[in-house]
Scaffold this motif. Sequence first.
Motif, PDB file in Angstrom:
ATOM      1  N   ARG B  83       1.539-176.515  47.013  1.00 39.43           N
ATOM      2  CA  ARG B  83       1.763-176.890  48.417  1.00 39.43           C
ATOM      3  C   ARG B  83       2.474-175.768  49.145  1.00 39.43           C
ATOM      4  O   ARG B  83       2.167-175.403  50.269  1.00 39.43           O
ATOM      5  N   THR B  93      -7.255-171.168  52.005  1.00 42.77           N
ATOM      6  CA  THR B  93      -7.839-172.316  52.712  1.00 42.77           C
ATOM      7  C   THR B  93      -7.389-173.562  52.002  1.00 42.77           C
ATOM      8  O   THR B  93      -7.564-173.718  50.803  1.00 42.77           O
ATOM      9  N   LEU B  94      -6.832-174.463  52.759  1.00 41.99           N
ATOM     10  CA  LEU B  94      -6.292-175.653  52.122  1.00 41.99           C
ATOM     11  C   LEU B  94      -7.230-176.814  52.321  1.00 41.99           C
ATOM     12  O   LEU B  94      -7.777-177.024  53.391  1.00 41.99           O
ATOM     13  N   ALA B  95      -7.369-177.578  51.280  1.00 38.28           N
ATOM     14  CA  ALA B  95      -8.091-178.840  51.443  1.00 38.28           C
ATOM     15  C   ALA B  95      -7.139-179.966  51.154  1.00 38.28           C
ATOM     16  O   ALA B  95      -7.457-180.937  50.505  1.00 38.28           O
ATOM     17  N   GLU B  96      -5.893-179.813  51.619  1.00 35.90           N
ATOM     18  CA  GLU B  96      -4.930-180.862  51.283  1.00 35.90           C
ATOM     19  C   GLU B  96      -4.928-181.939  52.344  1.00 35.90           C
ATOM     20  O   GLU B  96      -5.156-181.705  53.512  1.00 35.90           O
ATOM     21  N   THR B  97      -4.625-183.111  51.906  1.00 38.78           N
ATOM     22  CA  THR B  97      -4.473-184.233  52.839  1.00 38.78           C
ATOM     23  C   THR B  97      -3.149-184.900  52.520  1.00 38.78           C
ATOM     24  O   THR B  97      -2.775-185.018  51.372  1.00 38.78           O
ATOM     25  N   SER B  98      -2.441-185.331  53.539  1.00 43.09           N
ATOM     26  CA  SER B  98      -1.260-186.140  53.263  1.00 43.09           C
ATOM     27  C   SER B  98      -1.304-187.367  54.125  1.00 43.09           C
ATOM     28  O   SER B  98      -1.662-187.299  55.288  1.00 43.09           O
TER      29      SER B  98
END
Lengths: 351, 99, 752
Positions: B83, B93-98
Motif C-alpha cells: 500500500r 499502477t494501482l488496482a487497489e480498492t478500499s
Amino acid sequence: MESPIAQPAGAVHGDILEARVALRYTTLAEEYGAIRERAAVLDLSGARIIEIGGADAVDFAQRVLARDVEYLTAERCMTSLVLDADGRVVDQVVVWGRETGMLLESSVGGGARLLEHLTGLAGDGVEITDRSAELTLFGLEGPYSWGVVGRLIDGELAALPFESVVDTEWDGVPIVFARTGFTGEYGYKVLLPRTEAQRLWDAAVAEAVPAGQEALELAMLEVRQPLVHREAGAADILEMGANWLVDITKEDFVGRDAVLAAFAGPEGMRTVGFTTSADAPAAGTPVTVDGERIGEVVHAVHSVGLDAALGLIRVPADLAAAGLRLTVGDAEVTTLTSPYVTPKSWSTPII
Amino acid sequence: MTIDELRATAAARRETCARIKRMIVSRLDLPIEPEWITDDQPLFGRGLELDSLDVLELYVAIEAEFGVALYDSDMSVFGSVSRLAGHVDPALTLAETSA
Amino acid sequence: MALRPVVITGIGVICAAGRDPEEFWARLTAGESGITAVADERFAAFEARYAGQVPTEWIDDQLPDTDRGLDRTARLALVAARQAVAMAGVADVPGERFGLVLGKCQATPAADGGYQPMHATGDVVAARLGMRGPRILVSTACAAGGNAVGLAKDKILTGEADVVLAGGVDPLLFGTYAGFAGLQALSSGPCAPYSRSDGLNLGEGAAFLVVEPLDRALARGAVPLAEVAGYGLSADAYHATAPDPTGRGGVSAMRRALADAGLAAEDVDYVNGHGTGTPANDAMEKKVMRAVFGERAASVPTSSIKSFIGHTLGAAGAVEAVASVLALRTATAPPTIGFTDEAIAASTLDFVPNAAREMPMTVVVSNNYAFGGNNAALVLRTPGPLREHTGLPERDVVVTGLGPVTGLGTGIAEVTSAIAAGQASAGPPSLDGRTFAPRSLWRHMNNLSRMAIAASRLAWEDAGLKLSRAASDAVGVMFATAAGSVESTDGFDESVLANPNKPAVLSFSNVVLNATGGAVCQTLGLRGPTTTICNGGASASIALDCAVETIRAGKAEVVLVVAADEAPEPGGALDGVTPYDRDSAPAPKASAAVALVVESAEHAAARGATPYARVVTTRHAGAGDDGERGLVERNLSGLPADIDLVIGSATGARHDADEAAAVLDGLPSSPLTASTGLTGDCGSATGALNLALAALAIRDGVVTAIPGLENPHTGGVESYVAKPVLPGAVRRALVLTAAPGSVRGGVVLGAV
C-alpha cells in the motif's frame, strides 16, 4: 466442539474442522455490516483453550511457538503460529499470559490438532490441560465495539492498550478480558466459565449484533489475517505470507530450521489478493496467463465491502504483486494491495 | 497483458516494496532481513508492531528516500508495504480498492 | 499515628505570567495569559511558534551584578530561590541542616558547546544560598518539580535537614522545541488545555518552595502557607512518550498521594492538573478524574496553569505547587483559559473555564505526568495546629539481588570471578548470549537502556524474585544517571543541527534523563514509586536513600536501584589507573549499568531470600567553602566508625588525595579500596557497583583490590587493599560516592 449457547432459530450451521459453528445468524450483509460499521459479538466457543503448565511451561512454550513468549506477563497476550518440524502450520494461536504458565487459544475448529501436537511434544515438567470444558470464549469487534465494552462490562477496559489482558469480573463472574481481535477493527475477547456463557451472550446481544463465522472470515480475509484451515495445508509459511507470525530471530523453536531453509532457498510460490466482478471462484481454480497455468486459487468469497469477489491466489513469486490483470478460470481478475478493505476503526477514535 | 509485461509490472512494484523494506529495517534498526517482511502484512499492532514513534521516523525517512511528504495522510497509507509503495511511487499502477 | 507535619513557609516563582508570586497570582486570577509568539528568528523554522517566555529583564532585574554572567537556567533558579528564602526568612539556617532538591528536565548548555553536569545548577544555587546539607537533582522529566517537593518532605522526615528548598527550573531551549515539534506535540497557536486540546506550548521558568517542619516554623514565628500532606509516585510502564491511555498510572499516583496524606478522594476540593493541552494527555486526565472521584468528578474543579505559561518542563511541578499554595491561601481556584463558549458547553468536567473562582479550599492535589511514564501527585492542605506524631518507622532494609553489567562481566557470577582474580575490564559490557526483554521492546531501546534493563533483569534473577502481577505493580524503581544517554543526546542534537524540522524523534524520546528509568519500568512491568536522580557520581547512593525511605514509609516492599552511564567514546586503556596512587592516570570514562534489589527485611525473610547485607545507614553532605576534603570529612562525621572495609569513589584523579586523607584520618583502621582501576569511571554506575561490591564482600567474602598501588597520596600501602583478600570477615563496609564539588554520599552496609 459444540457451542454452549442456545442457537437462535434460522441460524445456518456448518463445520470448521472439529467445530460445529454458526456460519450465519441472519444475513452475511447484516453481520458483516455490524463488524465493519458498528459492533458485532462473536461466538468463539469453537476455539479450544489449552493450558500449558508445569515447571517447564515457559521453556516448552518457547519451543512450540514460533514467536517469543519468554517475557510474556499475565497482562499481555500475543498471536503466534505453531509449526511442525517441516515448518508447516499446525495452528495459529492467541497466547494469553498468566501468573504461572499460559493459555493457548486455538483457531476455531483447530483445537484438536493443536492439542495432539502439543501433547506429543510435551515432556516431564510440562502439563498440557484442555480447559475447554470449563472455559469458553467470546469476541467483540467493530469500530464501536469499545462502546459495547463500556456498557456491557467496564468503560476503562475499552481503552486498554492493544494485546493487554486484565483479570476482572462481569456481574460477579470472574473473566479474563483482552484487547485483541481478528478483523482490524477494535476487538476484544472475553474468556469466561462455560456455565456463564449464555448469560453473558444474552447481555451482549442486547448491545451488539451476533456475527457468524462467514462474516468473520470475510472480514479477516480483507485484512490478510490468515485463515489457517483455508490457507495452510501443504503450503509453507513463506508461501502463505505468514512470516510476520514467526520470529525468525528467535533462537530455537520447532520448525525453525525448515523455515530458514525455505527462506534461504529459491523463492517459490507466493500469495496475493485479487478481486473480480465475476462470481467468487472455487478453491483450486487455475490461474492462467495467455492460457498457461501459473497458479491457483487458495480461497475466495463475495466481499460485501468491495461488492465484488475477493480472494487469494498462489502464484510464482515474480508475479505475486498488486496491480496485475490475470485470468482465474474464465474470469479476469486484478491483484490488490492489502488491506483490501480499510478498517473503519483506523479512523475512529475511542472516546 | 503478456507474461513478460506482467513480470515487468510486478518487478517494478516488488522493487519499490524492497526499497521500502530496506528503509524500514535500517531506519528502525530491526533485527531481520528486509525480505522477511511481506508485501501485505500489517505494519502496526500485530505484524511489524510499529508504534507512533516509528511512524514519525518513517515519515521523515520516506521523504528523504522517496521525496514524498505523507505527514497529513491518514493511517491507511501504512496499511502494508505494498500500500505504501503505491503512495510513494507514482509510476505504480494501482488496482487497489478500499471500502 | 501521623508523621511529623511538614509545611511550606516561603514560595518563589518566575515564569511567563509573572516575575514573582504576587504578579503571578494577579495574572492567573485575572485570566491573563503569558503565552506569546516567539520572536527569536530561529523558531521561524517551526509552524508552531507560541511559548511561555520570560522577558530577560524580569530575570536580570532581580539579580545582583555578580550573578548576571551565569547561564539562563541558573539565573532563573536563583531569582525564584531567593524569593522563596526571603519570604520564609530562613537565611540563617546552619548550612549542614539546609538542603536543596531541584528538579530539572533539560541539560544545561555549557559555554564550550557541550553540556554542564545536570547537578551544576543545583550547586550554583546551593553555593549562593549557603546550603551544605542534602542536595538532590531530580530529573523525572515533566514531573521533576512536583517530585522535588515530595523528596524535600522526605529529607525533613528522616531528620537529615531542618529546612529544604524544593523547586524546579527549565529555560526555553531550541533543541527541545524542535524535538516536541518533531513529535507533533505542539499547538500552532496558544495552547488550550482541556478545551481545544490540539497540542502544547513550551514555556520556561523556575519556582521554589521552602519546606520545613511545622513545629520548627511555629517555634520561630514563621507563617506556614500550606502543609505538604503527602505525595505519590507511579510508573505507567507503557510507552516512552505516550501516556497509558487507561490513566491507571495517573490514578495510582493520586491514590498513593492521598493515602500518604491520610486523606480520601472526597476530601479534595480542587485538582491542579497537568493539563499540557495534548489530546493524549487531556483525554487521559479526564479518565483519571473520573476514576478517582467517581460520580463526584464533575464537581471537583480542575484547572491547568499551563494554559497561562505553557509547559515549563522541570519547573512545571514546582510552579504548579506554588499555584496550589496560593489557591489554598486565597481560597480561589485559578482558571484554565482558552475556553470558547462551545468548549464550555461541551465539557463534562469542571475546568474552571476562563474565570478564577472563589471557593472553600482545604485540600488541593497537584498532578504531573511525565515522559517515560513517570507520574507524581502532591497533596497540599491548609496548615493545622501542631499535632502528635511519630517518626518514620525504623524498618530493616536489605540488599537481596545484584545485577552488574560492566566491562568486568555481565552478572554477579562473572564479576565475582573477575574480582577474585584481580582482573581488569577488557572492554565495554557485553549483552550477547541471552535476551533480557521482549524483542518488540528491546529494539526501541538505546544502549544505555539496554544495559539498565539487563542489569535490572539480572538483579531480579539474582534475588530469586517471583512476584505476582499485582505485587510487581508495587515495585519501585529508583534510577540514577550522571549524564543519561550520550548516544541519544548526540544523535538528537546532530539531527536538529542538520534540519530542525526533521529531528530524530526516537532519539528525542530518549534524551530526557528519566527515559531509561521509564524503559526499565516498561520492560519489567514495574509500576511502583519511581524517580530519577542526576547527581553525578553520587546519584546511586542518593537513589538508594530514596529506596530506603520508600520502604520505611511503607510505600513499597521491593525497590530496584539502577544506575547507568555510558562513555562518550569507547573507553581508553586502564593500565596506569591506580586509584589513590600519586602516579595514577585518571580513569577513562566507561559504560556500565548496575542494579540492586533492595527489600524490606520482612519481605525478604517471608520469601526465604538470602540477603547480601542490610543497609545500616546513609548520609549525604553538600559542598560548602571547606573544599573537597572538608566535604568528605563532613560526610564521614556521624557515620559509624567500626568499619571493616571502605570502598571509595577514587578515580585516579585529583580528588583521590582529599578522599584518602579524610578516610585515613577518620577511619584509621579501616582498609580502603576502590574499583575504578579495574572498570574505568562509570559515572553513577561506579557508585552502584561499589555498593554491590560491598554487599558481595559482606556476604561472600569477595574483596576488590587496587593492584599495583605503590605510592599512595596518603598513608602507607598497608592502609589500602592491595590484594583481593582480607584477613577477617567484612561485617561492615562503607561505600563512598562523589560528585566532587557538589555532593558526597556515604552508605554503610552490614552483615545480616
